[in-house]
Design a protein around this motif. Structure first.
Motif, mmCIF file in Angstrom:
data_model
loop_
_atom_site.group_PDB
_atom_site.id
_atom_site.type_symbol
_atom_site.label_atom_id
_atom_site.label_comp_id
_atom_site.label_asym_id
_atom_site.label_seq_id
_atom_site.Cartn_x
_atom_site.Cartn_y
_atom_site.Cartn_z
ATOM 1 N N MET A 177 12.570 -14.413 71.289
ATOM 2 C CA MET A 177 12.875 -15.651 70.558
ATOM 3 C C MET A 177 13.659 -15.301 69.280
ATOM 4 O O MET A 177 13.255 -14.437 68.533
ATOM 5 N N LEU A 178 14.759 -15.962 69.046
ATOM 6 C CA LEU A 178 15.540 -15.718 67.831
ATOM 7 C C LEU A 178 15.065 -16.636 66.714
ATOM 8 O O LEU A 178 14.446 -17.661 66.970
ATOM 9 N N LEU A 179 15.409 -16.255 65.473
ATOM 10 C CA LEU A 179 15.048 -17.081 64.323
ATOM 11 C C LEU A 179 15.596 -18.490 64.532
ATOM 12 O O LEU A 179 16.764 -18.664 64.870
ATOM 13 N N LYS A 180 14.716 -19.472 64.340
ATOM 14 C CA LYS A 180 15.128 -20.860 64.577
ATOM 15 C C LYS A 180 16.235 -21.261 63.609
ATOM 16 O O LYS A 180 16.164 -20.920 62.430
ATOM 17 N N PRO A 181 17.258 -22.034 64.078
ATOM 18 C CA PRO A 181 18.247 -22.552 63.131
ATOM 19 C C PRO A 181 17.564 -23.492 62.145
ATOM 20 O O PRO A 181 16.530 -24.082 62.458
ATOM 21 N N ARG A 182 18.136 -23.583 60.947
ATOM 22 C CA ARG A 182 17.565 -24.513 59.970
ATOM 23 C C ARG A 182 17.903 -25.941 60.367
ATOM 24 O O ARG A 182 19.019 -26.242 60.772
ATOM 25 N N HIS A 183 16.908 -26.808 60.235
ATOM 26 C CA HIS A 183 16.981 -28.187 60.687
ATOM 27 C C HIS A 183 17.589 -29.030 59.552
ATOM 28 O O HIS A 183 16.965 -29.173 58.501
ATOM 29 N N VAL A 184 18.799 -29.551 59.755
ATOM 30 C CA VAL A 184 19.477 -30.318 58.701
ATOM 31 C C VAL A 184 19.526 -31.797 59.095
ATOM 32 O O VAL A 184 20.108 -32.153 60.132
ATOM 33 N N GLY A 185 18.922 -32.655 58.297
ATOM 34 C CA GLY A 185 19.001 -34.101 58.510
ATOM 35 C C GLY A 185 20.270 -34.631 57.838
ATOM 36 O O GLY A 185 20.543 -34.289 56.694
ATOM 37 N N VAL A 186 21.041 -35.434 58.581
ATOM 38 C CA VAL A 186 22.281 -35.993 58.023
ATOM 39 C C VAL A 186 22.066 -37.482 57.784
ATOM 40 O O VAL A 186 21.753 -38.229 58.717
ATOM 41 N N LEU A 187 22.176 -37.905 56.522
ATOM 42 C CA LEU A 187 21.980 -39.318 56.159
ATOM 43 C C LEU A 187 23.345 -39.922 55.850
ATOM 44 O O LEU A 187 24.103 -39.380 55.032
ATOM 45 N N ILE A 188 23.650 -41.039 56.498
ATOM 46 C CA ILE A 188 24.973 -41.659 56.355
ATOM 47 C C ILE A 188 24.829 -42.993 55.631
ATOM 48 O O ILE A 188 24.007 -43.837 56.021
ATOM 49 N N GLY A 189 25.649 -43.195 54.600
ATOM 50 C CA GLY A 189 25.541 -44.396 53.764
ATOM 51 C C GLY A 189 26.324 -45.592 54.263
ATOM 52 O O GLY A 189 26.742 -46.427 53.446
ATOM 53 N N VAL A 196 8.541 -4.001 67.865
ATOM 54 C CA VAL A 196 9.674 -4.887 67.592
ATOM 55 C C VAL A 196 9.433 -6.244 68.252
ATOM 56 O O VAL A 196 9.103 -6.313 69.434
ATOM 57 N N GLY A 197 9.599 -7.320 67.478
ATOM 58 C CA GLY A 197 9.430 -8.676 68.007
ATOM 59 C C GLY A 197 8.126 -9.278 67.520
ATOM 60 O O GLY A 197 7.086 -8.611 67.529
ATOM 61 N N ALA A 198 8.203 -10.552 67.082
ATOM 62 C CA ALA A 198 7.047 -11.204 66.456
ATOM 63 C C ALA A 198 5.817 -11.214 67.369
ATOM 64 O O ALA A 198 4.697 -10.943 66.917
ATOM 65 N N GLU A 199 6.044 -11.500 68.634
ATOM 66 C CA GLU A 199 4.910 -11.611 69.551
ATOM 67 C C GLU A 199 4.165 -10.269 69.644
ATOM 68 O O GLU A 199 2.936 -10.218 69.567
ATOM 69 N N LYS A 200 4.942 -9.185 69.788
ATOM 70 C CA LYS A 200 4.335 -7.854 69.934
ATOM 71 C C LYS A 200 3.673 -7.408 68.630
ATOM 72 O O LYS A 200 2.600 -6.806 68.645
ATOM 73 N N VAL A 201 4.324 -7.699 67.499
ATOM 74 C CA VAL A 201 3.747 -7.320 66.200
ATOM 75 C C VAL A 201 2.405 -8.022 66.015
ATOM 76 O O VAL A 201 1.399 -7.391 65.651
ATOM 77 N N ASN A 202 2.373 -9.319 66.299
ATOM 78 C CA ASN A 202 1.126 -10.070 66.092
ATOM 79 C C ASN A 202 0.034 -9.615 67.064
ATOM 80 O O ASN A 202 -1.144 -9.542 66.696
ATOM 81 N N ALA A 203 0.434 -9.285 68.285
ATOM 82 C CA ALA A 203 -0.556 -8.791 69.267
ATOM 83 C C ALA A 203 -1.116 -7.439 68.788
ATOM 84 O O ALA A 203 -2.331 -7.207 68.848
ATOM 85 N N ALA A 204 -0.226 -6.562 68.286
ATOM 86 C CA ALA A 204 -0.675 -5.240 67.822
ATOM 87 C C ALA A 204 -1.618 -5.392 66.628
ATOM 88 O O ALA A 204 -2.655 -4.718 66.556
ATOM 89 N N ASN A 205 -1.299 -6.283 65.716
ATOM 90 C CA ASN A 205 -2.153 -6.480 64.536
ATOM 91 C C ASN A 205 -3.505 -7.084 64.924
ATOM 92 O O ASN A 205 -4.541 -6.732 64.355
ATOM 93 N N THR A 206 -3.493 -8.004 65.881
ATOM 94 C CA THR A 206 -4.746 -8.617 66.337
ATOM 95 C C THR A 206 -5.639 -7.544 66.952
ATOM 96 O O THR A 206 -6.842 -7.478 66.682
ATOM 97 N N MET A 207 -5.041 -6.672 67.745
ATOM 98 C CA MET A 207 -5.784 -5.606 68.422
ATOM 99 C C MET A 207 -6.337 -4.596 67.400
ATOM 100 O O MET A 207 -7.520 -4.251 67.446
#
Ligand code: FNR
Length: 319
Positions: free
Chosen positions: A1-13, A234-245
């Motif tokens: 999974m790649l870093l999520k793009p930042r969510h930009v709300g566009v408000l039009i007047g 390497v990778g968030a899922e593996k890092v978190n699994a290793a830390n949990t273990m």
């Protein structure tokens, strides 16, 4: 999974069907870097803000506020009505800022583009918005400024940009906005306060509790852990699994502290480097283990929270 793009709300007047501002907003969205996920938030159905309705808000306010809550940044694209911004946009900022103390704008990175078929480019609306952003504490990008004047001359009837200089400018503007959204990111907690909490979480970890560490660890890549055994994870899922273990080997009664040599934060990133001192009880064993880890940790802000994205721990003294 790649870093999520930042969510930009566009408000039009502008609410009208053939709106030039909406066409320009779409041209900006089409030129946004891939790290920005821009989408228009509709404001035409919002009942006029009335404080009496705060106790039982209209459904349109509730869904608008929910959409704002999911945003990492906001882009305002607006025409000018009798010099300031149109009422629909003012109303939207009022709805998003209330009830008092619950404003959804506080600290969000933002940018303003004003649009006009005339030569002044909606300067008045642009700056009227900026005036209210001071109070709303929106972190509005200062440069480049965007006053798109004579807008009918730079796009065709379908909204396609026909003038190269405008095309180039809109791209430059969105690239600058992308940089601004990461630079201006703020976390709910200042970094020093967070670091004190991180130290506490480290003590909990060596008592066998992994959950607090996982809560402050990123769930998105890139994420890395270089442990003392030299085998990188390497990778968030593996890092978190290793830390949990790994937490399971520690028992109650361990104590730890950080000796911070250097730390700092800027532009949505934070780090500390130093020694992690630990006097540990190993689960199911009698003897205690004293350890000093040479440690560097890097954090980034995700949706207003500090998250651990990299940890490098080298074995120092072990007794
Ligand atoms: C305008 N318009 C306008 N234009 C401008 O440059 N400065 C202004 O102060 C005003 N004032 C104003 C007031 C009202 C009530 C209306 C309806 C219009 C003209 C405006 O820029 C033009 O209609 C744009 O096309 C409106 O933007 P959209 O709807 O095309 O996005």
């Amino acid at each position: 999974m790649l870093l999520k793009p930042r969510h930009v709300g566009v408000l039009i007047g502008s609410l009208r069907h053939g709106s030039l501002s909406r066409k320009l907003a779409k041209a900006l969205i089409a030129r946004a870097p891939a790290t920005l996920d821009c989408h228009i938030i509709e404001i035409g159905d919002l009942p006029l803000y009335n404080q009496d309705l705060d106790s039982s808000p209209p459904p349109a306010w509730v869904s608008f506020r929910t959409e704002l809550e999911a945003c990492d940044a906001l882009l305002f694209v607006t025409p000018e009505y009798n010099r300031p911004m149109p009422g629909c946009l003012k109303n939207a900022t009022d709805v998003g800022s209330r009830p008092e103390g619950t404003s959804l704008f506080d600290g969000l990175p933002a940018a303003v583009v004003s649009v006009s078929p005339y030569s002044l480019g909606g300067f008045g609306a642009n700056h009227a918005l900026r005036q209210s952003f001071v109070y709303l504490n929106l972190a509005v990008m200062q440069q480049p400024e965007a006053y798109i004047g004579n807008v009918s001359d730079v796009m065709n009837a379908h909204g396609a940009i026909t003038k190269k200089e405008t095309d180039d400018f809109l791209k430059t503007f969105m690239q600058a906005f992308e940089r601004w959204t990461s630079t201006a990111q703020t976390a709910a907690e200042d970094f020093d306060t967070f670091l004190a909490r991180r130290e506490q979480i480290s003590s909990e970890y060596i008592q066998g509790k992994a959950a607090p560490l996982i809560a402050i660890s990123t769930a998105s890549d890139p994420a890395t852990f270089f442990p003392p055994n030299g085998n990188p994870v390497v990778g968030a899922e593996k890092v978190n699994a290793a830390n949990t273990m790994s937490a399971k080997i520690f028992g109650k009664g361990s104590v730890g502290r950080f000796e911070v040599f250097q730390s700092g934060s800027s532009g949505g990133l934070g780090f500390w480097t130093g020694i992690q001192h630990a006097d540990m009880v190993m689960e199911g064993k009698e003897e205690r283990l004293t350890m000093q880890l040479r440690t560097t940790e890097v954090f980034r802000i995700e949706q207003g929270e500090w998250k651990l994205v990299h940890r490098h721990a080298d074995m120092g003294n072990v007794k």
